[in-house]
Design a protein around this motif. Structure first.
Motif, short mmCIF file in Angstrom:
data_model
loop_
_atom_site.label_atom_id
_atom_site.label_comp_id
_atom_site.label_asym_id
_atom_site.label_seq_id
_atom_site.Cartn_x
_atom_site.Cartn_y
_atom_site.Cartn_z
N VAL A 39 0.88 -1.08 -0.06
CA VAL A 39 -0.02 0.10 0.04
C VAL A 39 0.63 1.24 -0.03
N SER A 40 1.87 1.31 0.72
CA SER A 40 2.92 2.47 0.66
C SER A 40 4.00 2.60 -0.32
N ALA A 41 3.90 1.47 -1.30
CA ALA A 41 5.28 1.90 -2.38
C ALA A 41 4.83 2.81 -3.10
N TYR A 42 3.64 3.10 -3.67
CA TYR A 42 3.15 4.28 -4.35
C TYR A 42 3.51 5.63 -3.67
N PRO A 43 3.02 5.76 -2.48
CA PRO A 43 3.04 6.97 -2.06
C PRO A 43 4.44 7.38 -1.53
N LEU A 44 5.34 6.14 -1.28
CA LEU A 44 6.79 6.62 -1.19
C LEU A 44 7.63 6.54 -2.09
N LEU A 46 8.16 4.28 -4.40
CA LEU A 46 9.18 2.96 -4.64
C LEU A 46 8.66 2.42 -6.19
N ILE A 47 7.17 2.76 -6.68
CA ILE A 47 6.91 2.06 -7.82
C ILE A 47 6.06 3.42 -8.53
N SER A 48 5.94 3.12 -9.65
CA SER A 48 5.00 4.01 -10.54
C SER A 48 3.62 3.35 -10.83
N ALA A 49 2.48 4.04 -10.24
CA ALA A 49 1.40 3.48 -10.17
C ALA A 49 0.81 3.56 -11.76
N TYR A 50 1.03 4.60 -12.24
CA TYR A 50 0.48 4.71 -13.56
C TYR A 50 1.23 4.59 -15.02
N PRO A 51 1.03 4.19 -15.90
CA PRO A 51 2.09 4.01 -17.24
C PRO A 51 2.21 5.61 -17.60
N ALA A 52 3.45 5.60 -18.07
CA ALA A 52 3.89 6.93 -18.39
C ALA A 52 3.38 7.10 -19.88
N PRO A 53 2.99 8.26 -20.53
CA PRO A 53 2.63 8.55 -21.83
C PRO A 53 3.71 8.47 -22.62
N PRO A 54 3.83 8.36 -23.87
CA PRO A 54 4.82 8.37 -24.89
C PRO A 54 5.61 9.69 -25.07
N ALA A 55 6.94 9.60 -25.34
CA ALA A 55 7.93 10.79 -25.55
C ALA A 55 7.12 11.73 -26.30
N GLU A 56 6.18 11.52 -27.55
CA GLU A 56 5.69 12.57 -28.34
C GLU A 56 4.74 13.21 -27.73
N SER A 118 -5.26 2.97 -10.09
CA SER A 118 -4.28 1.99 -10.19
C SER A 118 -4.72 1.22 -8.73
N VAL A 119 -4.45 -0.06 -8.89
CA VAL A 119 -4.26 -1.04 -7.72
C VAL A 119 -3.31 -0.54 -6.76
N PHE A 120 -2.31 0.13 -7.21
CA PHE A 120 -1.16 0.42 -6.39
C PHE A 120 -1.52 1.84 -5.65
N ASP A 121 -2.66 2.57 -6.24
CA ASP A 121 -2.71 3.97 -5.80
C ASP A 121 -3.88 3.68 -4.85
N ASN A 122 -4.94 2.85 -5.23
CA ASN A 122 -6.07 2.63 -4.26
C ASN A 122 -6.53 1.36 -4.67
N TYR A 123 -6.12 0.27 -3.90
CA TYR A 123 -6.87 -1.06 -4.30
C TYR A 123 -8.30 -1.10 -4.14
N LEU A 124 -8.82 -0.50 -3.07
CA LEU A 124 -10.18 -0.51 -2.82
C LEU A 124 -11.02 0.18 -4.11
N LEU A 125 -10.74 1.31 -4.73
CA LEU A 125 -11.11 1.66 -5.68
C LEU A 125 -11.06 1.25 -6.93
N TRP A 126 -9.78 0.44 -7.13
CA TRP A 126 -9.57 -0.52 -8.05
C TRP A 126 -10.57 -1.51 -8.14
N MET A 127 -10.76 -1.99 -6.99
CA MET A 127 -11.97 -3.34 -7.06
C MET A 127 -13.15 -2.96 -7.46
N LEU A 128 -13.52 -1.78 -6.88
CA LEU A 128 -14.79 -1.32 -7.11
C LEU A 128 -15.03 -0.82 -8.68
N SER A 129 -14.12 -0.59 -9.51
CA SER A 129 -13.98 -0.04 -10.71
C SER A 129 -14.36 -1.18 -11.47
#
Length: 302
Positions: A39-44, A46-56, A118-129
């Motif tokens: 749960v704390s990996a994204y706030p800290l 340690l990981i990126s919860a969302y994919p990065a948009p392309p360079a362009e 994202s599941v890493f951002d908030n797994y509760l809302l991710w499951m509800l989605s």
């Protein structure tokens, strides 16, 4: 023989209970600690919860310029002139956000990986989605909480407008989000704040609505988009929600931000309590783990 067996069994029961409590407690605490790390990996960071948009998209005219490291920097400084502050806020939010979607300039199902919470951002809302009644909202979600929207780093004009609006509302500065099918902006103190383009227009929306050519100078660097923008500014702008609406959504986000910590902390706390109680019981009975094992062996031998 039976009496001896009964005596040994009665002596062994507290030790087995203590061992079970310790084992289950340590297991629960371990699961809770692992869950808490997840749960704390994204706030800290340690990981990126969302994919990065392309360079362009990142490097384009509506792309990324400078990440907003501290949201507090977006608040008005003491004695900062209002108009200067509104312009600074508009450009700072625009510079820290990317306007990008996979298929043209409208949301599509292929954008779900970008826009679903994202599941890493908030797994509760991710499951509800995944539930039908929440799917439409939570698979294409725009944050009202400024920190959450800026951390994801991209969105439509409506997303950046919600960030700007919330920062102003936090300070008690009058602001309203206005929308037409082609665009969304924030209006505050008689000025237009377009943080999608990073353009601050020190004119009222009514003035620009009557004479859309007013925007030519302000949007000069976006010349290819001027026809679309003039059509938008000449349209029938409508408020995009009330103060109560945005306050309710932000409270909803804050509630789930708190709730996501409850299960891992509860598991960790429960595990520690059980393990502590088991060790206390073992100590009271005067038995060590080796003594308990020996008692078990004696029982088996009988």
């Amino acid at each position: 023989m039976n009496d001896a067996f009964e005596i040994r069994y009665q002596k062994l029961r507290p030790s087995l209970t203590a061992a079970l409590l310790c084992s289950f407690g340590f297991f629960s605490a371990g699961v809770g600690a692992a869950f808490l790390l997840f749960v704390s990996a994204y706030p800290l960071g340690l990981i990126s919860a969302y994919p990065a948009p392309p360079a362009e998209a990142t490097e384009g005219p509506l792309g990324f310029q400078q990440k907003v490291v501290d949201v507090d920097d977006l608040y008005r400084a003491t004695d900062e002139p209002m108009q200067a502050y509104l312009e600074r806020l508009t450009k700072a939010v625009a510079g820290g956000m990317v306007h990008y979607w996979t298929e043209g300039d409208s949301w599509a199902a292929t954008d779900t990986s970008y826009t679903r919470i994202s599941v890493f951002d908030n797994y509760l809302l991710w499951m509800l989605s995944f539930r039908p009644q929440y799917r439409e909202t939570l698979q294409n979600y725009e944050f009202v909480t400024p920190r959450k929207g800026l951390a994801r780093g991209y969105g439509f004009c409506s997303q950046v407008s919600k960030i700007v609006y919330s920062i102003l509302a936090d300070q008690g500065i009058e602001a309203t989000i206005y929308s037409v099918p082609q665009h969304t902006v924030v209006v505050s103190n008689g000025n237009i704040l377009d943080s999608d383009y990073g353009v601050f227009v020190p004119r009222s929306l009514e003035d620009v609505q009557r004479e859309p050519s007013i925007i030519d100078t302000y949007y000069a660097q976006f010349a290819p988009m001027l026809p679309l923008l003039k059509t938008a500014y000449g349209g029938a702008w409508q408020p995009a929600g009330t103060i109560e609406d945005f306050d309710g959504v932000r409270a909803y986000e804050a509630k789930f931000e708190r709730l996501k910590w409850a299960p891992p902390l509860a598991l960790l706390a429960t595990g520690m309590v059980l393990a502590t109680f088991g060790m206390m019981l073992r100590h009271r009975e005067g038995r060590s783990p080796s003594a308990a094992r020996q008692a078990g062996a004696d029982l088996a031998g009988s």
